[in-house]
Design an enzyme around this catalytic site. Structure first.
Site, PDB file in Angstrom:
ATOM      1  N   ASP A 375     -97.577 -27.690 -12.842  1.00 31.29           N
ATOM      2  CA  ASP A 375     -98.359 -27.784 -11.608  1.00 31.29           C
ATOM      3  C   ASP A 375     -99.786 -28.307 -11.860  1.00 31.29           C
ATOM      4  OD1 ASP A 375     -99.230 -27.404  -9.059  1.00 31.29           O
ATOM      5  OD2 ASP A 375     -98.784 -25.266  -8.989  1.00 31.29           O
ATOM      6  N   ASP A 486     -89.447 -26.789  -8.356  1.00 36.58           N
ATOM      7  CA  ASP A 486     -89.851 -25.426  -8.006  1.00 36.58           C
ATOM      8  C   ASP A 486     -89.732 -25.201  -6.504  1.00 36.58           C
ATOM      9  OD1 ASP A 486     -90.866 -22.871  -8.377  1.00 36.58           O
ATOM     10  OD2 ASP A 486     -92.628 -23.545  -9.505  1.00 36.58           O
ATOM     11  N   ASP A 553     -90.782 -15.936 -14.726  1.00 40.11           N
ATOM     12  CA  ASP A 553     -92.077 -16.213 -15.348  1.00 40.11           C
ATOM     13  C   ASP A 553     -92.396 -15.173 -16.415  1.00 40.11           C
ATOM     14  OD1 ASP A 553     -92.489 -18.457 -13.858  1.00 40.11           O
ATOM     15  OD2 ASP A 553     -93.741 -17.498 -12.350  1.00 40.11           O
TER      16      ASP A 553
END
Ligand code: GLA
Length: 748
Positions: A375, A486, A553
Site C-alpha cells: 500500500d 486486498d 496480518d
C-alpha cells in the site's frame, strides 16, 4: 462414476455417485421426491437396497399424500426440501409469486440427464475438469412446481480421484408471473440417525486472530455458521466440518462442506426428531430477495462435499487433492511459488523510489525472488484516508513512475509485484469526484465508510470495465508479475442503482467473479494473492482466481501456527502464504526467536515481511540460510502431503510433517510450547512415512544427527526422539528425512 439405477421399464429409481472411496446415493421416492439415501464410505447399492429406504410414518406427523398415509415427509431425507409441506425442518428453498399471494411450493420430480461436461453456472465458479485426476462426471435432476412454473434443477458433479461431490441448484421461471426467491441454498442433505453423535469443528476470529479452531459436541436444535459481511469473513471460511466424537488426524469419520462463494453465506446443522442430522448451506437467506421474471434463471453457488473415514488427515488430503486438481487454475496448480519480500511492515506508507530499490536490493541479497510493493504507491496516498481508486503512481514518492521502479527491481534479479485494492474507493480520490454514483449505497441514506473507504458497485459493467482497463494497463506498463488483491471492509448500507438491496450484495460477488475472470484471461501469467485485511475472504469461490491467500496480518508464530493448521484442513498449503516477520511482532508485540518465525512460515507458502536493513549481520546470515534451505525443499513443502502433528489449542507443541507422495523424502517442522520449563526430550510419531524404508534424519538446526538411519516402522510406531537443547524462545527446529531401502527389501 455415476450409475443410474433403473427399474424394469428403464425408469430411474435412483443414482449412485461413487468415487475415491465415497458413495453418494440418491433414490426416487414415490416417483416424486429426490431422497438422500447415503453419503459416506463406499458401499454396494442395488434396487432392493433403494427400496429399503423407508419413510416411516410419524406419530404426530402429516400425510402429504392422501392416497398413502404410511409415510411422513418429516422423516423423509430429501436432497432439497421445500417448506409448507409436512417437512417441518429448515427448507432449502423458499419463494413466492411477486403478485398475488404466496402459494406453497410443491415440487415433483420430472427427469434426469448425465451431463456432457461442466455446465456454465451463471458467472459463479464451478470446478474445472481436472487434468491428471480425470474429468468430472455430472448429473442433473429436474423438479417442477406445477402451480408457479418454477423449475428446480439439482446439479451433482463427481470428482473421480477424491470422491468429492459438488452440488448446486438452478431455478428457472417457466411460469407467467414473476417469482421472488427468498431462500435458495446450495444444498441440503440428511445424515441418518445411525451417524450418532457429531462434533462440529468450527472456527471463530477477527482481524489479526483469524480462524481459531474449536471442536464442540452438537446437541438438539439448529446451529448456523455464516457471514453477513458481504465477504466470507475473518472468523470462518464458508466451510462446515463435522466428525464423530474423538476424531483426530488419523482416526474417526468426518464430513466437510465448502461453499464456492465469497459473499454472505450460511452453513447450518440441525438435529432431526429421529436423531439424524440435516446439513445445509448457501447464500445467506436473510440478505437475499431476488426477483425472477418469467424466462429468467437463477443459479445458487456450488458446494463441495468431502468425506473421510480415516481422520482429518484423509479428509484434508481429499480436499487438497480436489482444490489442486479442480479449483486452482491449472497454470498455478502445481507451480512452485516464488519467495517474496513484501514491503508493508518494512516501510508502511513511508518510502520513495530510492528506499524501495535499496529494500529490493537487500531482499535479493537474502535470496528472495519477488519484491512486492504494498500500500501507499498511488494517488496522494500517505495514509489510509485517501486515493483508493486512483491507480497511478504517487508523483511525490515515485516521480519516475512505476515502470521505472519495476525496471530497477528487475535489474536486481527480482520480479516485481504490487498491492492493489480495486473494489474500494476513497472519498478523497479523483475517481470518486468523477463518479460519485459508482459506489454501493442506499438511496436516501448516508454512505457508510469502513477503513475510510467506500466500495465500488461491481454489479455495473462500466465499473468493471474501468477497473479492468486500469489494472491491465498497470500490469502491462510495469511488467507486473504478481498482484496482492486486498479488500479492507465489510459491506454495509448496500444498494445499487441497478439492483434492489436484496440483489445488490449477490450481484456484487458475481461482479467480482466477472472482473477476476476477465483479468485472469487478459493476464494469464499474473500470480494473484487474495487478501482482505489479512484473512477476511479466504474461500473456495476465489481459488480459481487467487492462486494464493494471505492468511492473517498476524505473523507471531504462536498465533500463526494454529491459524495455519485450521486453514490447512481445507486449503492446500501452497495456497496459504506465510511470512517470516520482525520481532517484536508488529501485531502482538511478542518477542520470538528467528527459528520459530521461520519454521512456522515454512509450513505455508514462505515469504518475508520485514526490513532486512534492520537485521543484524548474524540474523541476515540466518535468514539467507533459511531461504536457501527453503528453496531447496520448496517443491516438497508446497506440494507434499501435510500431516498436522501438533495438538490444537494452547499447551501443545506444534509440528508439521510434510511427506513426498512416494514417501521417500519428508520434512518435519517443530515448535515448542513457548516458555515451557523443563522441556526434556521430544518424541513425535510420524504418520505418513513408509514402514519399508530406512530414514536418515538430519537437521539444519541440530548438528550430530543422521546416524544411524531409523526404520520407518519405528518412526511410525514409536516416533522420532530428539533433544532440542537450549536456544531462543520458542524453541523451533527443522528436520530432513531421506529414505534409503531396508536391506533386502525389493520395494527400496
Ligand atoms: C491490509 C493487509 C495488509 C496490508 C494493508 C495495507 O490490512 O492485510 O497486509 O496490505 O492492508 O494497507
Amino acid at each position: 462414476m455415476i450409475e443410474p439405477l433403473l427399474g424394469e421399464a428403464g425408469e430411474a429409481r435412483g443414482w449412485h455417485l461413487r468415487a475415491g472411496g465415497t458413495s453418494y446415493v440418491l433414490a426416487l421416492c414415490k416417483g416424486r421426491y429426490v431422497v438422500h439415501h447415503h453419503w459416506g464410505s463406499a458401499m454396494a447399492v442395488d434396487l432392493p437396497s433403494l427400496a429399503r429406504l423407508a419413510a416411516p410414518p410419524e406419530g404426530f406427523g402429516v400425510a402429504d399424500d392422501l392416497g398413502d398415509r404410511s409415510y411422513s415427509l418429516n422423516r423423509l431425507p430429501q436432497d432439497y426440501p421445500w417448506p409448507l409441506g409436512g417437512d417441518f425442518r429448515s427448507p432449502a428453498i423458499s419463494a413466492e409469486l411477486v403478485q398475488g399471494g404466496a402459494p406453497a411450493l410443491d415440487f415433483a420430480y420430472r427427469g434426469w440427464r448425465l451431463l456432457p461436461g461442466i455446465p456454465d453456472w451463471g458467472g459463479l465458479p464451478l470446478p474445472h475438469d481436472g487434468g491428471p485426476e480425470g474429468p468430472l462426471e455430472g448429473l442433473e435432476l429436474d423438479l417442477e412446481d406445477g402451480l408457479t412454473g418454477l423449475r428446480l434443477s439439482l446439479l451433482y458433479l463427481v470428482a473421480p480421484a477424491t470422491g468429492v461431490i459438488v452440488r448446486a441448484a438452478r431455478l428457472e421461471n417457466h411460469g407467467k408471473e414473476a417469482i421472488r426467491i427468498r431462500r435458495a441454498l446450495s444444498f441440503s442433505l440428511d445424515l441418518p440417525p445411525s451417524t450418532g453423535d457429531l462434533d462440529l469443528w468450527a472456527t471463530e476470529g477477527a482481524w489479526a486472530r483469524e480462524r481459531q479452531l474449536e471442536p464442540r459436541r452438537l446437541g438438539p436444535g439448529r446451529l448456523e455458521l455464516g457471514s453477513r459481511k458481504g465477504v466470507s469473513g475473518h472468523s470462518s471460511s464458508p466451510v462446515l466440518l463435522l466428525a464423530t466424537p474423538g476424531t483426530g488426524e488419523e482416526w474417526g469419520e468426518a464430513w466437510a462442506a465448502s461453499l464456492l462463494y465469497s459473499g454472505d453465506w450460511i452453513l447450518g446443522i440441525e438435529r432431526s426428531e429421529d436423531g439424524g442430522w440435516r446439513l445445509q448451506g448457501g447464500l445467506h437467506p436473510e440478505l437475499l430477495s431476488w426477483t425472477l421474471a418469467p424466462g429468467e434463471t437463477f443459479h445458487t453457488p456450488a458446494v463441495a462435499l468431502a468425506h473421510g473415514e480415516r481422520g482429518l488427515a484423509e479428509l484434508s488430503d481429499r480436499l487438497h487433492g480436489f482444490a489442486v486438481a479442480n479449483l486452482l487454475a491449472p497454470r498455478w496448480a502445481r507451480q512452485d511459488r516464488p519467495v517474496l519480500l513484501n514491503s508493508w511492515e518494512a516501510t508502511y506508507f513511508d518510502f520513495d523510489e530510492d528506499s524501495l530499490v535499496d529494500l529490493a536490493g537487500q531482499a535479493a541479497g537474502l535470496g528472495a525472488e519477488l519484491f512486492v510493493l504494498d500500500d501507499g504507491w498511488f494517488g496522494d496516498r500517505v495514509d489510509d484516508k485517501t486515493s483508493l481508486g486512483d491507480w497511478q503512481a504517487n508523483p511525490l514518492k515515485l516521480p519516475s513512475g512505476l515502470a521505472a521502479l519495476a525496471g530497477k527491481v528487475r535489474a536486481l534479479g527480482l520480479d516485481f509485484g504490487l498491492w492493489i485494492e480495486p473494489e474500494a474507493v476513497s472519498r478523497k480520490s479523483a475517481l470518486y469526484r468523477e463518479h460519485p454514483d459508482w459506489v454501493l449505497a442506499l438511496e436516501g441514506r448516508e454512505e457508510a465508510e469502513g477503513r475510510n473507504q467506500l466500495v465500488l458497485d461491481l454489479g455495473r459493467p462500466e465499473v468493471r470495465d474501468h477497473l479492468l482497463s486500469a489494472i491491465v494497463g498497470l500490469v502491462e506498463e510495469a511488467g507486473i508479475a504478481y498482484l496482492k488483491w486486498d479488500m479492507n471492509r465489510p459491506l454495509s448500507r448496500v444498494g445499487s442503482r441497478t439492483a434492489g438491496p436484496g440483489e445488490a450484495r449477490h450481484r456484487q460477488v458475481l461482479g467480482l467473479y466477472a472482473l477476476l475472470g476477465s483479468l485472469t484471461k487478459a493476464c494469464p501469467g499474473l500470480l494473484i494473492e487474495g487478501c482482505a485485511g489479512g484473512g477476511g475472504r479466504l474461500d473456495w469461490g476465489l481459488l480459481p482466481y487467487f492462486a494464493q491467500f494471505w492468511l492473517s496480518d498476524n505473523t507471531d508464530p504462536t498465533w500463526r501456527a494454529p491459524m495455519q493448521d485450521a486453514a490447512s484442513l481445507f486449503f492446500p498449503p501452497l495456497a496459504i502464504t506465510a511470512h517470516l516477520s520482525a520481532s517484536p511482532n508488529h501485531q502482538t508485540g511478542r518477542v520470538t526467536g528467528l527459528a520459530a518465525r521461520s519454521r512456522v512460515a515454512m509450513a505455508g507458502n514462505f515469504g518475508l515481511e520485514l526490513d532486512p536493513r534492520r537485521l543484524t549481520a548474524e540474523e541476515a546470515e540466518a535468514v539467507r540460510k533459511d531461504l536457501s534451505w527453503y528453496r531447496s525443499h520448496r517443491r516438497l513443502l508446497q506440494q507434499g502431503i501435510h500431516r498436522r502433528l501438533g495438538r490444537p489449542g494452547p499447551g501443545g507443541d506444534w509440528a508439521r510433517l510434510v511427506v513426498a507422495p512416494d514417501g521417500r523424502r519428508a520434512v518435519l517442522l517443530w515448535m515448542a510450547t513457548p516458555g515451557r520449563p523443563n522441556q526434556g526430550s521430544v518424541r513425535l510419531r510420524l504418520p505418513g512415512l513408509r514402514p519399508d524404508l530406512l530414514y536418515t534424519v538430519t537437521s539444519p538446526d541440530l548438528a550430530g544427527l543422521g546416524s544411524p538411519a531409523i526404520p520407518g516402522s519405528e518412526l511410525l510406531a514409536r516416533g522420532l526422539e530428539f533433544e532440542p537443547g537450549p536456544g531462543p524462545e520458542p524453541r523451533a527446529l527443522a528436520f530432513d528425512l531421506e529414505a534409503t531401502p531396508l536391506a533386502g527389501n525389493s520395494h527400496g
